[in-house]
Design an enzyme around this catalytic site. Sequence first.
Site, short mmCIF file in Angstrom:
data_model
loop_
_atom_site.label_atom_id
_atom_site.label_comp_id
_atom_site.label_asym_id
_atom_site.label_seq_id
_atom_site.Cartn_x
_atom_site.Cartn_y
_atom_site.Cartn_z
N PRO A 227 0.89 -1.09 -0.35
CA PRO A 227 0.18 -0.01 0.20
C PRO A 227 0.98 1.66 -0.17
O PRO A 227 1.89 1.38 0.19
CB PRO A 227 -0.93 -0.32 0.90
CG PRO A 227 -0.94 -1.69 1.94
CD PRO A 227 0.36 -2.30 1.71
N GLY A 228 0.32 2.68 -0.90
CA GLY A 228 1.22 3.78 -0.64
C GLY A 228 2.02 4.01 -1.02
O GLY A 228 3.04 4.79 -1.38
N THR A 229 2.66 2.69 -2.76
CA THR A 229 3.69 2.61 -2.92
C THR A 229 3.79 3.59 -4.32
O THR A 229 4.23 3.60 -5.51
CB THR A 229 4.55 1.44 -3.20
OG1 THR A 229 3.60 0.32 -3.88
CG2 THR A 229 4.94 0.85 -2.61
N GLY A 230 2.79 3.62 -4.84
CA GLY A 230 2.19 4.92 -5.85
C GLY A 230 1.31 4.01 -7.00
O GLY A 230 1.61 5.15 -7.80
N HIS A 448 14.69 -0.63 30.99
CA HIS A 448 15.02 -1.55 30.43
C HIS A 448 15.16 -0.78 28.84
O HIS A 448 16.40 -1.33 28.14
CB HIS A 448 12.71 -2.01 30.02
CG HIS A 448 12.62 -2.82 28.52
ND1 HIS A 448 11.94 -4.13 28.84
CD2 HIS A 448 12.65 -2.39 27.60
CE1 HIS A 448 12.10 -4.93 28.15
NE2 HIS A 448 12.47 -3.99 27.08
N GLU A 449 15.44 0.39 29.07
CA GLU A 449 15.40 0.33 27.18
C GLU A 449 17.17 1.29 27.78
O GLU A 449 17.61 1.09 26.42
CB GLU A 449 14.50 2.31 27.03
CG GLU A 449 13.61 1.37 26.16
CD GLU A 449 12.81 0.86 25.67
OE1 GLU A 449 13.88 0.57 24.58
OE2 GLU A 449 11.89 0.35 25.95
N HIS A 452 18.55 -1.59 26.82
CA HIS A 452 18.60 -1.91 25.12
C HIS A 452 19.85 -1.00 24.43
O HIS A 452 20.29 -1.62 24.22
CB HIS A 452 17.12 -1.95 24.47
CG HIS A 452 16.33 -2.67 24.76
ND1 HIS A 452 16.58 -4.33 24.12
CD2 HIS A 452 14.78 -2.25 24.81
CE1 HIS A 452 15.88 -4.20 23.99
NE2 HIS A 452 14.68 -3.66 24.53
P1 ADP Z 1 -1.24 3.04 -3.98
O1 ADP Z 1 -2.23 3.28 -4.66
O2 ADP Z 1 0.19 2.38 -4.14
O3 ADP Z 1 -1.74 2.90 -2.43
P2 ADP Z 1 -1.11 5.55 -3.58
O4 ADP Z 1 -0.84 5.60 -5.51
O5 ADP Z 1 -2.56 5.98 -3.44
O6 ADP Z 1 -0.76 4.27 -3.43
O7 ADP Z 1 -0.04 6.60 -2.63
C1 ADP Z 1 -0.98 8.12 -2.35
C2 ADP Z 1 -0.66 9.10 -1.99
O8 ADP Z 1 1.12 8.57 -1.92
C3 ADP Z 1 -0.17 9.78 -3.72
O9 ADP Z 1 -1.05 10.31 -3.74
C4 ADP Z 1 0.65 10.70 -3.72
O10 ADP Z 1 1.36 11.69 -3.38
C5 ADP Z 1 2.30 9.75 -2.59
N1 ADP Z 1 3.27 8.42 -3.39
C6 ADP Z 1 3.26 7.47 -3.14
N2 ADP Z 1 3.52 7.01 -3.60
C7 ADP Z 1 4.44 7.92 -4.70
C8 ADP Z 1 5.71 7.58 -5.52
N3 ADP Z 1 6.52 7.13 -6.89
N4 ADP Z 1 6.51 8.65 -6.25
C9 ADP Z 1 5.22 10.09 -5.88
N5 ADP Z 1 4.21 10.59 -4.42
C10 ADP Z 1 3.70 8.63 -4.33
ZN ZN Z 2 12.41 -4.14 24.73
#
Ligand code: ADP
Ligand code: ZN
Length: 657
Positions: A227-230, A448-449, A452
């Site tokens: 997710p979120g890779t564009g 703890h930290e 680490h």
């Molecule tokens: P996906 O469809 O893979 O989940 P999106 O295309 O919806 O991801 O990405 C959400 C937003 O994140 C985009 O509108 C953009 O602003 C930013 N974004 C994600 N990937 C890229 C990329 N490779 N280059 C530039 N901006 C990106």
């Molecule tokens: Zn720990």
Amino acid sequence: MANPNSNPNNQNKNPNNKNFFNNNPLLAFAIFSILIIMIFKSFIGEGEGIGSMLQTNVSQTQHVKYSQIKEEITQGDVKSVKLTSSTIEAIIDKSGQKIRYVAQNVPTYDKDLIPLLDEKKIAYEGVVGNGWFSELISMLLPILIFFAIWIFLANRMSKGMGGGILGAGKADKLINSEKPDTKFDDVQGVEEAKDEVKEIVDFLKYPERYIELGAKIPKGVLLVGPPGTGKTLLAKAVAGEASVPFFSVSGSAFIEMFVGVGASRVRDLFAQAKKEAPSIIFIDEIDAIGKSRASGGQLGGNDEREQTLNQLLAEMDGFGTDTPVIVLAATNRPETLDAALLRAGRFDRQVLVDKPDYEGRLAILKVHSKDVKLAKNVDMEIVAKQTAGLAGADLANIINEAALLAGRFNKKEIEQEDLLEAIERAFVGLEKKNRKISDMEKKIVAYHESGHALMAELTKGATRVTKVSIIPRGLGALGYTLHLPDEEDRFLKQKHELMAEVDVLLSGRAAEEVFIGEISTGAGNDLDRATAILKDMISVYGMSDVAGLMVLKRSQNSFLGGGMVSTDYSEKMAEDIDNHIKQTLNERYAYVKQTLRDYHDAIVQMASILLNVEVIEGTKVREIIDNYEKEHQMPSRLAHEAKSITEAAKPKEDTQA
Ligand code: ADP
Ligand code: ZN
């Protein structure tokens, strides 16, 4: 009353209303069933009409038992008789008055009736239609009425849903149509994917060229990646570069809709796209529709999803390679897709849209910081280095978050510290300074930290400490030691680095035991990860004497929730592995505890700083250790190498740490 012959007329209307009925299958069905009811009714009406016309001078009608009619026949009072398969109607002449006797539920097996009528010379006739129809109607009518009401309600409900979610009450709004001005330059860090979709742009721009050559253009391209890779952005860029319309839908939105609607939306979607060809259809989260039917899971399956999927397949097969419509679909779970979707002529091309590397991140950060004001001290290279593992959307968020932070402090420009803070937030969730934790909790977390942090600094192969914090963040994490990789992305790990990770993971709990005197639940996750690393070293990476180079798989049996675990190795081996892991953990734990004791005052110093100001920078940690070693005239153990797994597991001969 409606003549049954009016039916063809009604059918003739359909072609005119084709669109209407296509868009409203439920309504069409409701109208159709009402029509059928009307036709049947007209039949009954006709039957009655004929009957009363023939018997104009009948003065009254009586409903009687069959036996009574039969008796009247025997007595010779009956003039004429009408029979259906289940009723009998007799006209009786009683002192000049004609009375009609009607009996329902006639025993059809009465074989004596017809000979009796013949014998008495009574005129009789059979009426087929009426009885048959009324029987059928009495059976069908309630069902039809039920259906009509149900459909009416269903229709209203789906309209209501549409009205609620989509505003206008028409689900057409689910299909977004736009002409994006996104360009390839807006999408960064996914160069291979960009190269692969570039030829699509050419085809959409100059379809004739390809069609004349007889080239087969791909119809469907599957964009695969986290997710979120564009993926969406890339699909938009294809439309933007080719300047063609972009129709987009989300797979999950299809499935949420009312029964029967998903398939018709798919039809609409393709109809619209074809009308405006050349064009692009983008289906986000296609896995919601295209989940493998085999792996369906739920009993009985999901008919709605299946219908939608079938419609999609039919549409994709339906247009030829000479129609310049290209379907782009996105998924982050390609393995769950139905094989039918991936067949030739459908989504037979897959393009990987992966998380960006250092250069890619840098480029994405630059794209997204174009429209914000950056201070001179901002170094995007550092930001890119510290964001390994994040996707484009996360990076876009970091820039925005930094701008919000700067705004909150009334700054005119975004400074480096805002960006670094935004990175931290992206990694560990939002800072929650307002959460109250008890003093004891705080003390436990601080030690703890600190444990680490010390172990991470002392162990070769462990990632250096950037910052230690006991400010609670996000869910569950009360504190954290931030290890940001100082080099570029790592894809391989060496054995000593894995062992170093184990030591560092164990050190949190060791510190609790040594300095607090009691252990808490705070180390649960650490122990879990340490165990998993050792298990993988033995059974996946061939890094132990126990299994040698043999890879040992465990497969979870998913039947009934996966209670069973089957292994492809012997009980003895399983026991050896368990013992080995346990022994290694014990030995590493003992070693780590001893190390923490050796550095007792250094840890106390770190913990007290944490208790005071809640954070320590990595450089301060190193300084404390350095000073401590000088003070105690001990050889520097900074970046001391962790023992390898086989060594560690050997009987205690060389206990020298
Ligand atoms: P996906 O469809 O893979 O989940 P999106 O295309 O919806 O991801 O990405 C959400 C937003 O994140 C985009 O509108 C953009 O602003 C930013 N974004 C994600 N990937 C890229 C990329 N490779 N280059 C530039 N901006 C990106
Ligand atoms: Zn720990």
